[in-house]
Design a protein around this motif. Structure first.
Motif, mmCIF file in Angstrom:
data_model
loop_
_atom_site.group_PDB
_atom_site.id
_atom_site.type_symbol
_atom_site.label_atom_id
_atom_site.label_comp_id
_atom_site.label_asym_id
_atom_site.label_seq_id
_atom_site.Cartn_x
_atom_site.Cartn_y
_atom_site.Cartn_z
ATOM 1 N N LYS A 198 0.849 -1.195 0.000
ATOM 2 C CA LYS A 198 0.000 0.000 0.000
ATOM 3 C C LYS A 198 0.886 1.248 0.000
ATOM 4 O O LYS A 198 2.061 1.178 0.360
ATOM 5 N N ILE A 199 0.268 2.372 -0.379
ATOM 6 C CA ILE A 199 1.003 3.626 -0.443
ATOM 7 C C ILE A 199 1.510 4.018 0.947
ATOM 8 O O ILE A 199 0.782 3.929 1.944
ATOM 9 N N LEU A 200 2.754 4.447 1.023
ATOM 10 C CA LEU A 200 3.320 4.935 2.277
ATOM 11 C C LEU A 200 2.760 6.324 2.560
ATOM 12 O O LEU A 200 2.994 7.257 1.796
ATOM 13 N N GLU A 201 1.994 6.448 3.644
ATOM 14 C CA GLU A 201 1.326 7.706 3.960
ATOM 15 C C GLU A 201 1.815 8.344 5.251
ATOM 16 O O GLU A 201 1.590 9.526 5.494
ATOM 17 N N TYR A 202 2.495 7.555 6.103
ATOM 18 C CA TYR A 202 2.854 8.036 7.434
ATOM 19 C C TYR A 202 4.348 7.833 7.701
ATOM 20 O O TYR A 202 5.026 7.057 7.010
ATOM 21 N N TYR A 203 4.794 8.539 8.706
ATOM 22 C CA TYR A 203 6.184 8.398 9.152
ATOM 23 C C TYR A 203 6.181 8.039 10.632
ATOM 24 O O TYR A 203 5.634 8.780 11.460
ATOM 25 N N CYS A 204 6.748 6.885 10.972
ATOM 26 C CA CYS A 204 6.815 6.435 12.357
ATOM 27 C C CYS A 204 8.044 7.072 13.011
ATOM 28 O O CYS A 204 9.181 6.757 12.637
ATOM 29 N N THR A 205 7.783 7.948 13.962
ATOM 30 C CA THR A 205 8.898 8.665 14.605
ATOM 31 C C THR A 205 9.685 7.766 15.548
ATOM 32 O O THR A 205 10.848 8.036 15.836
ATOM 33 N N GLU A 206 9.063 6.691 16.035
ATOM 34 C CA GLU A 206 9.765 5.790 16.954
ATOM 35 C C GLU A 206 10.764 4.902 16.223
ATOM 36 O O GLU A 206 11.828 4.584 16.754
ATOM 37 N N ASP A 207 10.409 4.485 14.995
ATOM 38 C CA ASP A 207 11.282 3.601 14.226
ATOM 39 C C ASP A 207 11.960 4.306 13.057
ATOM 40 O O ASP A 207 12.720 3.679 12.313
ATOM 41 N N SER A 208 11.653 5.600 12.893
ATOM 42 C CA SER A 208 12.263 6.411 11.831
ATOM 43 C C SER A 208 12.090 5.765 10.463
ATOM 44 O O SER A 208 13.062 5.541 9.722
ATOM 45 N N THR A 209 10.851 5.445 10.111
ATOM 46 C CA THR A 209 10.598 4.832 8.819
ATOM 47 C C THR A 209 9.204 5.211 8.318
ATOM 48 O O THR A 209 8.313 5.555 9.109
ATOM 49 N N CYS A 210 9.016 5.146 7.002
ATOM 50 C CA CYS A 210 7.711 5.431 6.408
ATOM 51 C C CYS A 210 6.851 4.172 6.446
ATOM 52 O O CYS A 210 7.344 3.061 6.200
ATOM 53 N N ILE A 211 5.579 4.343 6.748
ATOM 54 C CA ILE A 211 4.677 3.197 6.875
ATOM 55 C C ILE A 211 3.369 3.493 6.147
ATOM 56 O O ILE A 211 3.058 4.636 5.823
ATOM 57 N N CYS A 212 2.589 2.430 5.931
ATOM 58 C CA CYS A 212 1.291 2.582 5.284
ATOM 59 C C CYS A 212 0.185 2.540 6.340
ATOM 60 O O CYS A 212 0.443 2.389 7.534
ATOM 61 N N GLU A 213 -1.069 2.634 5.888
ATOM 62 C CA GLU A 213 -2.209 2.636 6.809
ATOM 63 C C GLU A 213 -2.306 1.318 7.572
ATOM 64 O O GLU A 213 -2.593 1.295 8.775
ATOM 65 N N SER A 214 -2.038 0.193 6.887
ATOM 66 C CA SER A 214 -2.126 -1.110 7.551
ATOM 67 C C SER A 214 -1.039 -1.277 8.603
ATOM 68 O O SER A 214 -1.273 -1.868 9.662
ATOM 69 N N CYS A 215 0.146 -0.729 8.323
ATOM 70 C CA CYS A 215 1.227 -0.783 9.313
ATOM 71 C C CYS A 215 0.822 -0.030 10.577
ATOM 72 O O CYS A 215 1.103 -0.465 11.698
ATOM 73 N N ARG A 216 0.145 1.097 10.393
ATOM 74 C CA ARG A 216 -0.231 1.954 11.516
ATOM 75 C C ARG A 216 -1.344 1.324 12.350
ATOM 76 O O ARG A 216 -1.327 1.408 13.592
ATOM 77 N N LEU A 217 -2.325 0.659 11.683
ATOM 78 C CA LEU A 217 -3.492 0.145 12.401
ATOM 79 C C LEU A 217 -3.319 -1.287 12.898
ATOM 80 O O LEU A 217 -3.723 -1.611 14.023
ATOM 81 N N ASP A 218 -2.716 -2.133 12.076
ATOM 82 C CA ASP A 218 -2.696 -3.561 12.423
ATOM 83 C C ASP A 218 -1.290 -4.158 12.474
ATOM 84 O O ASP A 218 -1.122 -5.274 12.961
ATOM 85 N N GLY A 219 -0.299 -3.430 11.962
ATOM 86 C CA GLY A 219 1.036 -4.005 11.864
ATOM 87 C C GLY A 219 1.907 -3.759 13.086
ATOM 88 O O GLY A 219 1.423 -3.403 14.176
#
Length: 237
Positions: free
Chosen positions: A145-166
């Motif tokens: 899926k499209i990378l829409e977010y940036y995880c400040t704890e892991d310093s990496t770009c993530i998608c919606e599924s990573c944010r909600l369920d990953g």
């Protein structure tokens, strides 16, 4: 290592920087035109001149002869240094005339100028980021899926599924626009600090140049004083 060694050979002993309009004295030593000019100006009222590096004395003010060979070597050396500027990104849709892009769309795999950005789709799946030529990593390698977010704890770009369920569930995240804006602010701060540092380096370089000039003057005067004292001693015998 070879480049560093060559750079050292191309440094003026007065300002400790790469030669600018190099001048060669009769003794064979080279200096920037402005640097040796300052040294000679300081010696104008001393009754003689000398090389600030080897202390060879000249009865008259030495002529400033341009070292064309050294100047050419400096130009070749500087032109061979890697260009640190970031490549410019142009609008994908302006095919007749290159127009700088202001945003890149991760969904469309395209970069957009101001005009094309105004008519671009505003739907959520069209994620915009700063202009970039590297859009091949726009999808999450796990969920595709499209990378829409940036995880400040892991310093990496993530998608919606990573944010909600990953594995990034519950982590502090920012949208890519928010992360991009923060990155831009940090870059501006760094650039401001670099400008201030360069100004400080110029001031330090000016002080070094003055100190070196003064040291050359004092050394020449000290040599003359010793010679005069020796002559006086001979006369009084």
């Amino acid at each position: 290592m070879a480049s560093a060694d060559l750079r050292k050979e191309l440094e003026c002993s007065v300002c400790l920087d790469i030669y600018t309009d190099p001048i060669i004295l009769r003794c064979g030593h080279n200096f920037c035109r402005d640097c040796i000019g300052h040294v000679l100006d300081a010696l104008d009222d001393s009754g003689g001149y000398c090389c600030p590096e080897c202390r060879e004395e000249f009865q008259d003010r030495p002529a400033l002869r341009r070292n064309r060979t050294l100047r050419n070597i400096v130009e070749i050396f500087l032109s061979a240094q890697p260009d640190e500027e970031e490549p410019r990104v142009f609008c994908t849709y302006c095919i007749h005339t290159p127009v700088p892009a202001v945003k890149s769309c991760l969904q469309c795999d395209a970069s957009l100028c101001d005009d094309h950005l105004k008519v671009h789709s505003k739907s959520p799946e069209h994620v915009l980021c700063d202009p970039t030529t590297s859009l091949e990593n726009r999808e999450c390698s796990v969920h595709k899926k499209i990378l829409e977010y940036y995880c400040t704890e892991d310093s990496t770009c993530i998608c919606e599924s990573c944010r909600l369920d990953g594995e990034h569930r519950g982590h502090q995240v920012e949208t890519l626009d928010e992360a991009s804006e923060m990155k831009k602010q940090l870059r501006n701060n760094v650039q401001k600090q670099m400008v201030e540092r360069k100004e400080l380096e110029k001031r330090v370089q000016g002080l070094q140049e003055r100190a070196t000039s003064l040291f050359g003057v004092l050394s020449c005067l000290d040599d003359r004083q010793k010679r005069l004292m020796s002559e006086i001693t001979e006369w009084t015998k």
